[in-house]
Design a protein around this motif. Structure first.
Motif, PDB file in Angstrom:
ATOM      1  N   HIS A 178     -17.850 -11.936   1.507  1.00  0.00           N
ATOM      2  CA  HIS A 178     -17.318 -12.065   2.858  1.00  0.00           C
ATOM      3  C   HIS A 178     -18.148 -13.035   3.697  1.00  0.00           C
ATOM      4  O   HIS A 178     -17.599 -13.904   4.383  1.00  0.00           O
ATOM      5  N   LYS A 197     -10.052  -7.600  -4.036  1.00  0.00           N
ATOM      6  CA  LYS A 197      -8.972  -6.652  -3.732  1.00  0.00           C
ATOM      7  C   LYS A 197      -9.424  -5.617  -2.718  1.00  0.00           C
ATOM      8  O   LYS A 197      -8.663  -5.230  -1.821  1.00  0.00           O
ATOM      9  N   GLN A 215      -9.524  -7.318   0.628  1.00  0.00           N
ATOM     10  CA  GLN A 215      -8.157  -7.513   1.102  1.00  0.00           C
ATOM     11  C   GLN A 215      -7.579  -6.205   1.643  1.00  0.00           C
ATOM     12  O   GLN A 215      -6.956  -6.196   2.703  1.00  0.00           O
ATOM     13  N   GLY A 226      -8.516  -5.515   5.004  1.00  0.00           N
ATOM     14  CA  GLY A 226      -8.087  -6.509   5.977  1.00  0.00           C
ATOM     15  C   GLY A 226      -9.119  -7.561   6.310  1.00  0.00           C
ATOM     16  O   GLY A 226      -8.973  -8.301   7.279  1.00  0.00           O
ATOM     17  N   VAL A 250     -10.175 -10.024   4.130  1.00  0.00           N
ATOM     18  CA  VAL A 250      -9.912 -11.261   3.398  1.00  0.00           C
ATOM     19  C   VAL A 250      -8.403 -11.401   3.238  1.00  0.00           C
ATOM     20  O   VAL A 250      -7.700 -10.414   3.028  1.00  0.00           O
ATOM     21  N   ARG A 251      -7.930 -12.630   3.342  1.00  0.00           N
ATOM     22  CA  ARG A 251      -6.519 -12.929   3.096  1.00  0.00           C
ATOM     23  C   ARG A 251      -6.415 -13.841   1.881  1.00  0.00           C
ATOM     24  O   ARG A 251      -7.235 -14.746   1.720  1.00  0.00           O
ATOM     25  N   ALA A 252      -5.411 -13.584   1.069  1.00  0.00           N
ATOM     26  CA  ALA A 252      -5.158 -14.401  -0.120  1.00  0.00           C
ATOM     27  C   ALA A 252      -3.907 -15.232   0.116  1.00  0.00           C
ATOM     28  O   ALA A 252      -2.867 -14.699   0.510  1.00  0.00           O
ATOM     29  N   GLU A 253      -4.016 -16.539  -0.121  1.00  0.00           N
ATOM     30  CA  GLU A 253      -2.902 -17.445   0.097  1.00  0.00           C
ATOM     31  C   GLU A 253      -2.675 -18.275  -1.157  1.00  0.00           C
ATOM     32  O   GLU A 253      -3.553 -19.051  -1.553  1.00  0.00           O
ATOM     33  N   TYR A 282      -8.788 -17.821  -0.936  1.00  0.00           N
ATOM     34  CA  TYR A 282      -9.212 -16.656  -0.169  1.00  0.00           C
ATOM     35  C   TYR A 282      -9.887 -17.122   1.105  1.00  0.00           C
ATOM     36  O   TYR A 282     -10.698 -18.038   1.088  1.00  0.00           O
ATOM     37  N   ARG A 283      -9.502 -16.488   2.201  1.00  0.00           N
ATOM     38  CA  ARG A 283     -10.055 -16.822   3.511  1.00  0.00           C
ATOM     39  C   ARG A 283     -10.523 -15.550   4.204  1.00  0.00           C
ATOM     40  O   ARG A 283      -9.901 -14.498   4.080  1.00  0.00           O
ATOM     41  N   ALA A 296     -10.740 -13.066   7.127  1.00  0.00           N
ATOM     42  CA  ALA A 296      -9.835 -12.695   8.214  1.00  0.00           C
ATOM     43  C   ALA A 296     -10.678 -12.512   9.475  1.00  0.00           C
ATOM     44  O   ALA A 296     -11.120 -11.407   9.788  1.00  0.00           O
ATOM     45  N   THR A 311      -9.972  -9.829  12.080  1.00  0.00           N
ATOM     46  CA  THR A 311     -10.417  -8.479  11.741  1.00  0.00           C
ATOM     47  C   THR A 311     -11.898  -8.320  12.029  1.00  0.00           C
ATOM     48  O   THR A 311     -12.339  -7.295  12.549  1.00  0.00           O
TER      49      THR A 311
END
Length: 100
Positions: free
Chosen positions: A22, A54, A57, A60, A62-65, A73-74, A76, A79
């Protein structure tokens, strides 16, 4: 942020590899990184990293795109800001001189 979400985020970050992932993604905001880059930088096997991503994620953090055949992975950051706000919400409740 509600207490359950704050606890989920804190729980997810309470593990050395997840905290490292993170923090590394926060440094790379807003660009993020691919799983292979993260694994290489941290020296973590791909299967182990997948488990940690996972968990982050689900909390909330990390976001997966999807990008083609890969996933970026970015962090968040909204949050993270919510968590910091939750933790400091009552910082100066009694006296305003402690939160300078």
């Amino acid at each position: 942020m509600k207490t359950k979400a704050a606890l989920d985020a804190l729980s997810a970050l309470a593990q050395p590899h997840r905290l490292a992932v993170h923090r590394w993604l926060v440094e790379r905001a807003p660009d993020g990184a691919f799983a292979g880059e993260i694994a290489e930088h941290l020296g973590v096997p791909a299967t182990t990293l997948s488990f940690h991503l996972k968990t982050l994620q689900a909390a909330g953090l990390v976001r997966a795109e999807p990008e083609g055949r890969h996933i970026r992975y970015r962090a968040a950051l909204d949050t993270v800001r919510g968590l910091v706000a939750y933790l400091t919400e009552n910082c100066c409740a009694r006296t305003g001189d402690r939160c300078n």
